[in-house]
Design a protein around this motif. Structure first.
Motif, PDB file in Angstrom:
ATOM      1  N   SER A   1     -23.385 -25.750  14.071  1.00  0.00           N
ATOM      2  CA  SER A   1     -23.127 -24.755  15.106  1.00  0.00           C
ATOM      3  C   SER A   1     -23.606 -25.308  16.442  1.00  0.00           C
ATOM      4  O   SER A   1     -24.274 -26.347  16.504  1.00  0.00           O
ATOM      5  N   PRO A   2     -23.276 -24.633  17.544  1.00  0.00           N
ATOM      6  CA  PRO A   2     -23.726 -25.098  18.862  1.00  0.00           C
ATOM      7  C   PRO A   2     -25.243 -25.244  18.976  1.00  0.00           C
ATOM      8  O   PRO A   2     -25.729 -26.000  19.820  1.00  0.00           O
ATOM      9  N   GLU A   3     -25.996 -24.538  18.137  1.00  0.00           N
ATOM     10  CA  GLU A   3     -27.457 -24.650  18.167  1.00  0.00           C
ATOM     11  C   GLU A   3     -27.924 -26.059  17.785  1.00  0.00           C
ATOM     12  O   GLU A   3     -29.039 -26.465  18.110  1.00  0.00           O
TER      13      GLU A   3
ATOM     14  N   GLN B   1     -15.509 -24.763  11.471  1.00  0.00           N
ATOM     15  CA  GLN B   1     -16.538 -24.945  12.509  1.00  0.00           C
ATOM     16  C   GLN B   1     -15.812 -25.250  13.822  1.00  0.00           C
ATOM     17  O   GLN B   1     -15.510 -26.393  14.133  1.00  0.00           O
ATOM     18  N   GLN B   2     -15.524 -24.197  14.563  1.00  0.00           N
ATOM     19  CA  GLN B   2     -14.614 -24.309  15.705  1.00  0.00           C
ATOM     20  C   GLN B   2     -15.301 -24.683  17.012  1.00  0.00           C
ATOM     21  O   GLN B   2     -14.632 -25.088  17.963  1.00  0.00           O
ATOM     22  N   ASP B   3     -16.615 -24.586  17.069  1.00  0.00           N
ATOM     23  CA  ASP B   3     -17.313 -24.763  18.347  1.00  0.00           C
ATOM     24  C   ASP B   3     -17.983 -26.123  18.493  1.00  0.00           C
ATOM     25  O   ASP B   3     -18.556 -26.418  19.542  1.00  0.00           O
ATOM     26  N   VAL B   4     -17.924 -26.951  17.447  1.00  0.00           N
ATOM     27  CA  VAL B   4     -18.566 -28.260  17.508  1.00  0.00           C
ATOM     28  C   VAL B   4     -17.672 -29.304  16.848  1.00  0.00           C
ATOM     29  O   VAL B   4     -16.781 -28.977  16.060  1.00  0.00           O
ATOM     30  N   GLU B   5     -17.941 -30.567  17.179  1.00  0.00           N
ATOM     31  CA  GLU B   5     -17.349 -31.685  16.462  1.00  0.00           C
ATOM     32  C   GLU B   5     -18.422 -32.755  16.302  1.00  0.00           C
ATOM     33  O   GLU B   5     -19.476 -32.714  16.965  1.00  0.00           O
TER      34      GLU B   5
END
Length: 523
Positions: free
Chosen positions: A81-83, A161-165
């Motif tokens: 996640s973005p965290e 997981q759409q917010d990170v790569e």
């Protein structure tokens, strides 16, 4: 042969010799060129390896044979996640897809029902050779990657997981898959009929069952198993909190437990036995032994030559048995509350799995009432008669009529879940208690979800004499159920029983008779 003929033959032999010599010369030249080319390729490869600064950052390591213990924490895909942005993490996953583009390669890494986009690009941490290596990893291979987690400006809609790569810095193939797969996972999760115009394939059930290990990797199968596990856990937890005791019952029995013909007969030393259709006889004996409230979760076997999800040869049943004080409706109230707790638990804790299944099998949100709607059989017949259905008062509901009734109930009461009470005695097992006010009916009921029966229950006959009469009426060999009947001769409380089939409320792949040896979704 004349002089001229001899001279002609000699000239022909000389011409053939010249041709042969010329051919040999060409072959020799070709061999020299091939050798030079191989030498050049070898030299280039050696030079490339010498120039490959990232050669230790990718490859195929020795087989894992527990040679060493690495102090390495593997992060789960679902936790990305973005965290975790800008953290350097290790991850083990399958290569779902790969796509090379210039000096970079995009991978989708999958772990169970979750996936994430990853990038290998030529730079300080990756060489051209490393990008080429990543691009050539076959689908379904298992890889270990070290990567930096990066936020993305635009959501990656194709991944969970759409917010990170991931920006890969190391990649190692732990287990390589063969290049040719028996089925493509993206085809196996495509809804029926979708993509037909574009020529995109779907996978039929036989192919899925013949290649079950691959099919079980799909996001839909992963979600179904977790939903089913959730149903069993919520069932156990709710009943345990209500004071029930979980029991285990025999699965090889001496007589057909429901008096029917649909049983599997097995050789039992010098005699025959049967695979249990239901654990109810043993559950009721527990009630007679003052357990008061028991349940079990275990396999049930039905010799029904059917290829539908309604009649499976083997499934896992969720069964309850309990004593009540004065009226079996006390138990219906208790069990509908249990069902509602299961519905709420699935709704609140398994949204990811529900949405995943809905992608392949679209459906409307499930609706239920509190308290649960209860209809009597005669009321249901009246609704069906109004809809134009012709059937007798003591007939059982056919599958089409059950589905029609489900639609009628939804239209009138706006619920997908309801109880149908007071079934005709003629369509119930021998141990079902007759209705004291109308001998044609019984103290029994079914529960329905979206027009399909998921649960069957009834007050049991707890009097030995009446039980004997009912068994004789059903032409059951009394000697084979003697211990069961005898258990009621020493004081037995009023008893109720319920059986639930989770495989019929959670979408699962049925197990047809011709696939009896295949690994299948537990139902």
């Amino acid at each position: 042969m004349t002089k001229d003929e001899v001279q002609g033959a000699m000239e022909e032999d000389q011409a053939q010799s010249k041709k042969g010599l010329k051919k040999q010369q060409k072959e020799a030249e070709k061999a020299v060129k091939k050798a030079e080319k191989q030498a050049k390729l070898a030299a280039d490869q050696q030079g490339s390896e010498e120039d490959d600064f990232a050669k230790d950052r990718y490859g195929v390591p020795p087989m894992v044979q527990s040679q060493q213990k690495l102090d390495r924490v593997l992060v789960r895909v679902e936790d990305l996640s973005p965290e975790k942005a800008d953290q350097l993490i290790w991850l083990r996953a399958r290569v779902h897809t790969s796509r090379a583009k210039g000096k970079q390669c995009f991978l989708v890494l999958r772990q169970q029902q979750f996936n994430v986009q990853a990038l290998v690009a030529v730079g300080d941490r990756a060489s051209k050779q490393m990008v080429k290596f990543a691009a050539n990893i076959t689908k379904e291979s298992i890889v270990d990657v070290e990567a930096s987690v990066r936020k993305v400006e635009q959501k990656i809609e194709s991944c969970t997981q759409q917010d990170v790569e991931l920006h890969i810095e190391r990649i190692f193939v732990i287990s390589q898959s063969e290049a040719r797969l028996p089925l493509q996972l993206e085809d196996a999760v495509r809804p029926d009929g979708e993509g037909e115009e574009e020529g995109r394939a779907t996978v039929n059930q036989d192919t899925k069952l013949d290649n079950r290990v691959i099919d079980l990797r799909t996001t839909t199968s992963q979600a179904i198993f977790r939903l089913q596990s959730g149903v069993c856990k919520l069932f156990r937890d709710t009943l345990t909190n209500k004071g029930f005791v979980e029991i285990q019952t025999p699965k090889i029995i001496s007589a057909a437990s429901e008096g029917g013909a649909n049983v599997f007969t097995v050789s039992y030393f010098k005699t025959s036995a049967y695979l249990a259709q239901s654990p109810q006889l043993y559950k009721q004996m527990c009630i007679c032994a003052d357990f008061d409230k028991v349940f079990c979760v275990g396999p049930v076997f039905r010799a029904e030559d059917s290829n539908t999800h309604r009649h499976l040869t083997e499934f896992v049943g969720l069964d309850i048995e309990m004593a009540f004080s004065y009226h079996y409706h006390e138990v219906i109230d208790s069990i509908t509350d249990t069902m509602v707790q299961i519905f709420k638990g699935l709704r609140d804790n398994f949204q990811t799995e529900i949405l995943t299944v809905n992608k392949q099998y679209p459906s409307e949100p499930f609706k239920f009432l509190e308290p649960t709607l209860r209809l009597e059989y005669t009321e249901a017949l009246a609704m069906l008669h109004q809809a134009g259905v012709e059937m007798g008062d003591e007939e059982d509901l056919s599958t089409p009529n059950e589905k029609l009734l489900g639609r009628l109930v939804k239209e009138k009461y706006d619920t997908d879940f309801y109880v149908l009470d007071k079934y005709p005695l003629a369509v119930r097992p021998f141990y079902t208690m007759p209705d004291p006010n109308n001998a044609k009916y019984s103290n029994s009921y079914d529960m329905f979800m979206r027009g399909e029966e998921i649960l069957s229950g009834a007050q049991r006959v707890h009097d030995a004499q009446l039980l004997t009469e009912r068994a004789m009426h059903h032409q059951i060999d009394l000697e084979k159920i003697k211990s069961y009947i005898d258990s009621f001769r020493y004081g037995a409380p009023p008893t109720w029983r319920r059986r639930h089939w989770p495989g019929e409320s959670v979408h699962a792949v049925p197990r047809p008779p011709q696939h009896s040896s295949d690994l299948h979704v537990p139902t």
